[in-house]
Scaffold this motif. Sequence first.
Motif, PDB file in Angstrom:
ATOM      1  N   TRP A 156    -100.480  18.338  46.253  1.00  0.00           N
ATOM      2  CA  TRP A 156    -101.129  19.490  46.877  1.00  0.00           C
ATOM      3  C   TRP A 156    -101.288  20.592  45.844  1.00  0.00           C
ATOM      4  O   TRP A 156    -100.310  21.102  45.309  1.00  0.00           O
ATOM      5  CB  TRP A 156    -100.299  20.005  48.059  1.00  0.00           C
ATOM      6  N   ARG A 174     -93.945  27.670  56.656  1.00  0.00           N
ATOM      7  CA  ARG A 174     -94.979  28.010  57.630  1.00  0.00           C
ATOM      8  C   ARG A 174     -94.375  28.795  58.792  1.00  0.00           C
ATOM      9  O   ARG A 174     -94.962  29.764  59.285  1.00  0.00           O
ATOM     10  CB  ARG A 174     -95.668  26.748  58.149  1.00  0.00           C
ATOM     11  N   GLN A 181    -102.449  27.976  58.352  1.00  0.00           N
ATOM     12  CA  GLN A 181    -102.837  26.737  59.011  1.00  0.00           C
ATOM     13  C   GLN A 181    -103.699  25.876  58.088  1.00  0.00           C
ATOM     14  O   GLN A 181    -103.530  24.656  58.019  1.00  0.00           O
ATOM     15  CB  GLN A 181    -103.600  27.055  60.304  1.00  0.00           C
ATOM     16  N   ALA A 182    -104.620  26.489  57.362  1.00  0.00           N
ATOM     17  CA  ALA A 182    -105.489  25.744  56.457  1.00  0.00           C
ATOM     18  C   ALA A 182    -104.675  25.085  55.342  1.00  0.00           C
ATOM     19  O   ALA A 182    -104.912  23.917  54.983  1.00  0.00           O
ATOM     20  CB  ALA A 182    -106.549  26.672  55.873  1.00  0.00           C
ATOM     21  N   TRP A 184    -101.512  24.270  55.508  1.00  0.00           N
ATOM     22  CA  TRP A 184    -100.691  23.236  56.135  1.00  0.00           C
ATOM     23  C   TRP A 184    -101.490  21.951  56.312  1.00  0.00           C
ATOM     24  O   TRP A 184    -100.990  20.848  56.079  1.00  0.00           O
ATOM     25  CB  TRP A 184    -100.167  23.761  57.465  1.00  0.00           C
ATOM     26  N   MET A 185    -102.769  22.072  56.679  1.00  0.00           N
ATOM     27  CA  MET A 185    -103.609  20.892  56.842  1.00  0.00           C
ATOM     28  C   MET A 185    -103.910  20.225  55.507  1.00  0.00           C
ATOM     29  O   MET A 185    -104.055  19.003  55.424  1.00  0.00           O
ATOM     30  CB  MET A 185    -104.898  21.273  57.572  1.00  0.00           C
ATOM     31  N   GLU A 186    -103.984  20.996  54.447  1.00  0.00           N
ATOM     32  CA  GLU A 186    -104.158  20.415  53.109  1.00  0.00           C
ATOM     33  C   GLU A 186    -102.926  19.590  52.721  1.00  0.00           C
ATOM     34  O   GLU A 186    -103.051  18.494  52.171  1.00  0.00           O
ATOM     35  CB  GLU A 186    -104.395  21.525  52.084  1.00  0.00           C
ATOM     36  N   GLU A 188    -100.897  18.201  54.835  1.00  0.00           N
ATOM     37  CA  GLU A 188    -100.938  17.051  55.740  1.00  0.00           C
ATOM     38  C   GLU A 188    -101.763  15.914  55.164  1.00  0.00           C
ATOM     39  O   GLU A 188    -101.419  14.736  55.297  1.00  0.00           O
ATOM     40  CB  GLU A 188    -101.530  17.530  57.069  1.00  0.00           C
ATOM     41  N   GLY A 189    -102.880  16.259  54.498  1.00  0.00           N
ATOM     42  CA  GLY A 189    -103.749  15.236  53.929  1.00  0.00           C
ATOM     43  C   GLY A 189    -103.356  14.766  52.540  1.00  0.00           C
ATOM     44  O   GLY A 189    -103.918  13.784  52.041  1.00  0.00           O
TER      45      GLY A 189
END
Length: 581
Positions: A156, A174, A181-182, A184-186, A188-189
Amino acid sequence: MTRKTSDQLRSARWFAPDDFRSFGHRSRAMQMGYDHADWQGRPVIAIVNTWSDIGNCHSHFRQRAEEVKRGVLQAGGFPIELPALSLAESFVKPTTMLYRNLLAIETEELLRSHPVDGAVLMGGCDKTTPGLLMGALSMGLPCIYLPAGPMLRGNWKGTTLGSGSDAFKYWDERRAGHISQAQWMEIEGGIARSAGTCMVMGTAATMMGITEALGLTLPGASSIPAVDANHQRMATACGRRIVDMVWEDLTPAGLLTRRSFENAITVAMAEGCSTNAIIHLVAMSRRAGAQCAVSLDDFDAFSRKVPVIANIRPSGDRYLMEDFYYAGGMRALMKRLAEGGLLHLDAMTVTGATLGANLEGAEVHDEDVIRPLSNPIYREGALAVLRGNLAPDGCVIKPSACSPHLLTHTGPALVFDDYPSLKKAIDDPDLDVTKDHVLVLRNAGPQGGPGMPEWGMVPIPTKLVKQGVRDMVRISDARMSGTSYGACVLHVAPEAYVGGNLALVKTGDPITVDVPSRRIHLHVGDEELARRRAAWTPPPRRFERGYGWMFSRHIRQADTGCDFDYLETGFGAPTGEPAIY
């Protein structure tokens, strides 16, 4: 070495006789396109595959099974793939631990009921390794374990991510309001980028390494990344080797001794193992027979003399399993231990050679990843076993992964009777809690969970997270993920659900955790505990039917490995070969 002849093959009982029943076996095999040349005079090899569409860690196993078949055919065997319970760790609820013994039952009965002479066991994600091996040990056929291997490093924004460990870390950030949130989603991926198991020293990597230390994998197999071409070649080599093992009649009983399991404990400590290692290895050793059985006391004794030398998260501060492989992998780590006189090098392995012979030529390529014994990351082993009035049968902590100032701590208990109430309270901004409290979660053990879920890394209350607190003492009869970290006391035995003293703790009771003294103590007098016990009401049973009903009546406590009582060696006479009519 005396080798079997083709008429001595177990599968010949199905295929060789000139009778009506064997006619049926042969004709039905021919129905699938096979011919006499496929099985005649050849060992039949079961490939027990835990692949499924939702088994993320084993998503490469469909192809690996084909590579195993190639090796079996190269060596003159007849491969048959037998699907088994996948136990997808991330998705199965309430916990895959509820079903570990079911996989063990399935593995044992798959091998017993089919016309097979030996087996390649394909596993890796947490419960698949012990489940497969427990079943195979009970069946007793020649077997070799094919580990799934770790996934590639996460990433990341140029930062290396470790599955589980960094998820917990960034989730706290977080909750503290430091990650959007953005972002956190990065994460996640980017945290899980390929097939394979968690790439930290979690339960999957721990158990794969332990299995290599037991001598049940090919040398070096446990640390190869899942998507490395070397993993494909290793799979094919497993297929070739199991055929020879059948001819040699090299069964687990001919390999495993008490010394094999002592090697496994040594490696577990040196690699900075998951706390789950204790439950699984104890259960496996008891399946191997009374002469092999190890206990919590063995783990604690070895922890005092074996340092952590694998600098892998979460015990380590930087590296992941991919780095460990490039640094020399498990053979290099065991070579270090052997040079320190910490391994039994005469233990036999699936290669037909000793562990010592298999380690010849092993080298460490990065001394920061695999440390010298003189410069460990933690001078004692990864785990410690505590005892006291709160856990008379023992409990476990991973001191190498918790804050040093909490290794000796006394504080008031804050008690939660179940996970939902804990989860609700943790985010309450008005929760009456300080960093000195001892968070207690109970009724989360083998029966209480049910299945002993990984709830033991109790979240730090949001109120304290925002104050900068990142660790505090937590006690439970649950387990925690091998990717977890912190001052978490786990596996309290007996569990609260069956009346262990954990059931008697009240909020405000002082509790002492003293890791150097291996002590845990509830500061409540015996008379008061007796009064509380007299007032305690056993909770209702969790299950009224089905597998859960059987589980709740036969599961043993954490200190003895959480096996079913009727599956352990010595419960009754061994099951004989199936009759073929």
